[in-house]
Design a protein around this motif. Sequence first.
Motif, mmCIF file in Angstrom:
data_model
loop_
_atom_site.group_PDB
_atom_site.id
_atom_site.type_symbol
_atom_site.label_atom_id
_atom_site.label_comp_id
_atom_site.label_asym_id
_atom_site.label_seq_id
_atom_site.Cartn_x
_atom_site.Cartn_y
_atom_site.Cartn_z
ATOM 1 N N GLN A 1 0.867 -1.179 0.000
ATOM 2 C CA GLN A 1 0.000 0.000 0.000
ATOM 3 C C GLN A 1 0.905 1.230 0.000
ATOM 4 N N LYS A 2 1.293 1.639 -1.191
ATOM 5 C CA LYS A 2 2.292 2.699 -1.299
ATOM 6 C C LYS A 2 1.664 4.078 -1.154
ATOM 7 N N VAL A 3 2.498 4.985 -0.705
ATOM 8 C CA VAL A 3 2.147 6.404 -0.665
ATOM 9 C C VAL A 3 3.130 7.138 -1.566
ATOM 10 N N LEU A 4 2.739 8.315 -1.990
ATOM 11 C CA LEU A 4 3.568 9.108 -2.896
ATOM 12 C C LEU A 4 4.337 10.159 -2.110
ATOM 13 N N LEU A 5 5.632 10.231 -2.367
ATOM 14 C CA LEU A 5 6.462 11.260 -1.766
ATOM 15 C C LEU A 5 6.908 12.251 -2.840
ATOM 16 N N MET A 6 6.966 13.512 -2.448
ATOM 17 C CA MET A 6 7.500 14.547 -3.330
ATOM 18 C C MET A 6 8.385 15.464 -2.505
ATOM 19 N N ALA A 7 9.570 15.750 -3.026
ATOM 20 C CA ALA A 7 10.501 16.627 -2.319
ATOM 21 C C ALA A 7 10.863 17.815 -3.199
ATOM 22 N N PRO A 8 10.599 19.042 -2.747
ATOM 23 C CA PRO A 8 11.140 20.209 -3.444
ATOM 24 C C PRO A 8 12.660 20.230 -3.324
ATOM 25 N N LEU A 9 13.291 20.980 -4.201
ATOM 26 C CA LEU A 9 14.738 21.122 -4.121
ATOM 27 C C LEU A 9 15.138 22.001 -2.945
ATOM 28 N N VAL A 10 14.413 23.105 -2.752
ATOM 29 C CA VAL A 10 14.732 24.065 -1.694
ATOM 30 C C VAL A 10 13.442 24.599 -1.078
ATOM 31 N N ASN B 1 12.386 19.215 8.611
ATOM 32 C CA ASN B 1 13.563 19.813 9.247
ATOM 33 C C ASN B 1 14.858 19.605 8.477
ATOM 34 N N ILE B 2 14.766 19.401 7.177
ATOM 35 C CA ILE B 2 15.969 19.329 6.359
ATOM 36 C C ILE B 2 16.324 20.744 5.913
ATOM 37 N N HIS B 3 17.599 21.049 5.897
ATOM 38 C CA HIS B 3 18.040 22.420 5.670
ATOM 39 C C HIS B 3 18.841 22.537 4.369
ATOM 40 N N ALA C 1 17.442 10.091 2.406
ATOM 41 C CA ALA C 1 17.474 11.439 1.846
ATOM 42 C C ALA C 1 18.902 11.970 1.828
ATOM 43 N N ALA C 2 19.236 12.718 0.753
ATOM 44 C CA ALA C 2 20.552 13.338 0.612
ATOM 45 C C ALA C 2 20.378 14.842 0.474
ATOM 46 N N SER C 3 21.063 15.599 1.324
ATOM 47 C CA SER C 3 20.868 17.048 1.358
ATOM 48 C C SER C 3 22.127 17.737 1.890
ATOM 49 N N PHE C 4 22.024 19.055 2.059
ATOM 50 C CA PHE C 4 23.115 19.792 2.697
ATOM 51 C C PHE C 4 23.401 19.246 4.098
ATOM 52 N N ASP C 5 22.396 18.657 4.736
ATOM 53 C CA ASP C 5 22.583 18.086 6.071
ATOM 54 C C ASP C 5 23.302 16.744 6.046
ATOM 55 N N GLY C 6 23.520 16.190 4.860
ATOM 56 C CA GLY C 6 24.132 14.873 4.737
ATOM 57 C C GLY C 6 23.096 13.814 4.410
ATOM 58 N N LEU C 7 23.277 12.618 4.976
ATOM 59 C CA LEU C 7 22.394 11.482 4.717
ATOM 60 C C LEU C 7 21.489 11.249 5.920
ATOM 61 N N LEU C 8 20.187 11.129 5.627
ATOM 62 C CA LEU C 8 19.179 10.953 6.675
ATOM 63 C C LEU C 8 18.280 9.789 6.298
ATOM 64 N N ARG C 9 18.014 8.913 7.269
ATOM 65 C CA ARG C 9 17.062 7.809 7.071
ATOM 66 C C ARG C 9 15.795 8.102 7.863
ATOM 67 N N LEU C 10 14.649 7.926 7.214
ATOM 68 C CA LEU C 10 13.345 8.150 7.844
ATOM 69 C C LEU C 10 12.545 6.859 7.804
ATOM 70 N N LEU D 1 23.603 29.731 -0.372
ATOM 71 C CA LEU D 1 23.468 28.889 0.824
ATOM 72 C C LEU D 1 22.085 28.274 0.969
ATOM 73 N N TYR D 2 21.078 28.817 0.253
ATOM 74 C CA TYR D 2 19.704 28.281 0.301
ATOM 75 C C TYR D 2 19.241 28.094 1.749
ATOM 76 N N ASP D 3 19.356 29.144 2.498
ATOM 77 C CA ASP D 3 19.180 29.102 3.944
ATOM 78 C C ASP D 3 17.695 29.051 4.326
ATOM 79 N N ASP D 4 17.119 27.862 4.248
ATOM 80 C CA ASP D 4 15.715 27.644 4.605
ATOM 81 C C ASP D 4 15.499 26.145 4.782
#
Length: 442
Positions: free
Chosen positions: A206-215, A246-248, A269-278, A223-226
């Motif tokens: 039973q999948k759900v859809l994820l969407m991630a903006p770039l910034v 809370n990804i920055h 997830a891969a971001s300025f914060d590094g690698l995060l597992r949810l 620095l994309y400080d947000d």
Amino acid sequence: MYNQIRSRDAFREAAGHLYRLTAPAVGPRAQESNMNRPAGHMVRVPGSIVRTFSILLLLLIAPLCAGVSVQAAELPAFREHTVIKDLKLGYQIVPVDLNQDGKKDLIVIDERATELAWFQNPGWQRHVLMSDVPRPINADCWDVDKDGIPEVAFAYQFETSAEKSTGNLVLLRHGPDLYQPWTAREIDRVPTAHRVRWIDPEGKDQKVLLMAPLVGTKARAPLYDDNVPICLYRPENWAREILYGNIHGVLHAINPVNWDNSGRQQVLAASFDGLLRLEFKQDRWIPAAVAKGDPRPCPECGSSEARAGRLGKIRFVTSIEPWHGNQVVVYLPLGKGWKRLVIEDSMVNGHALAVGDLDGDGREEIVAGFRGKGTKLMVFQAADASGERWQKTVLDDGGIAAADCRIDDITGDGRPDIVCIGASTGNVKLFENLGKTQGGRP
């Protein structure tokens, strides 16, 4: 076998060499006397010589023994096919069977086109899924209504600046004729919508859809400080939920992973914060930091792409670092944390990353490519049991500026192939796995 034979010969040579070094220490008179002794008579050799011989012998054979413990298997031979050669700026490729014929077709994202198209395997005929879609950026597929034909979640109207990006997210469904444009239902609009992935967080199909903006909406270069959110949508109502907010900085990638072999998928997830597992657990999403990525100051910080893999029983994580960076990085388990190992640092605008077992030895390989000057597509194989050493093979030198690669059985022969899409080269290449080593042996 060759490595074992070579090591035995080296051992014999080393032993003989050590004997010649130590034998003279007995003295010429002792040697002459020994020759005149009856057969079977034991010769007393000074203990200091025995100890010296033993130590030197151990020092020589230790590296030889270590060297034969695990050897990187030869890569299979690959036959190169150019599937498409007239794209404007290739960005993403999605292998999926859209017409129920048992063959993986290819959805192709051309970032500068205004149509979303798929190419039918095996003749690669082009069919339009949706028109009038400027700046297409990402898609993913899942059979929502269980009719055997997957729906397509698709994001377009992308820009790196929130003020210039509408960020349309739609769901495409087929009509009576699969080969005609599909019907689009708008799900949401989120500025800089960038990554789209289906995920099964509870392992119940039973999948759900994820969407991630770039910034985030307030982010500004460099620095994309947000903060930037990961959005979640359930097929029963398609209402936007915030999975995690809370990804920055820049959030470049989200990918489903099966972290614990339970059938439940987690988000990497891969971001300025590094690698995060949810992980979805006890009715909520629980974050766990994996690594901080590139330690340099932002914007040359963190991680850009991420995949999880295995070397037998050993889990590893691989990433491109920093954002659109020069490095391929492997993270290996170390106590309760991870050891960072840079296995490549010469990329320019690194973007393509995939993991899969290409040679069938139970130890997964890494495929990585970059879009900038001197572009190359590379395969990395672990050369020891622990993953501390990696061997690089250049699969394509200058022929494809890889923006995305997938490892999947495209030809239908049961072997994992590599398919990649090129940015400035405007092409799609299929590297068919022939199931033979480069030396030509089955």
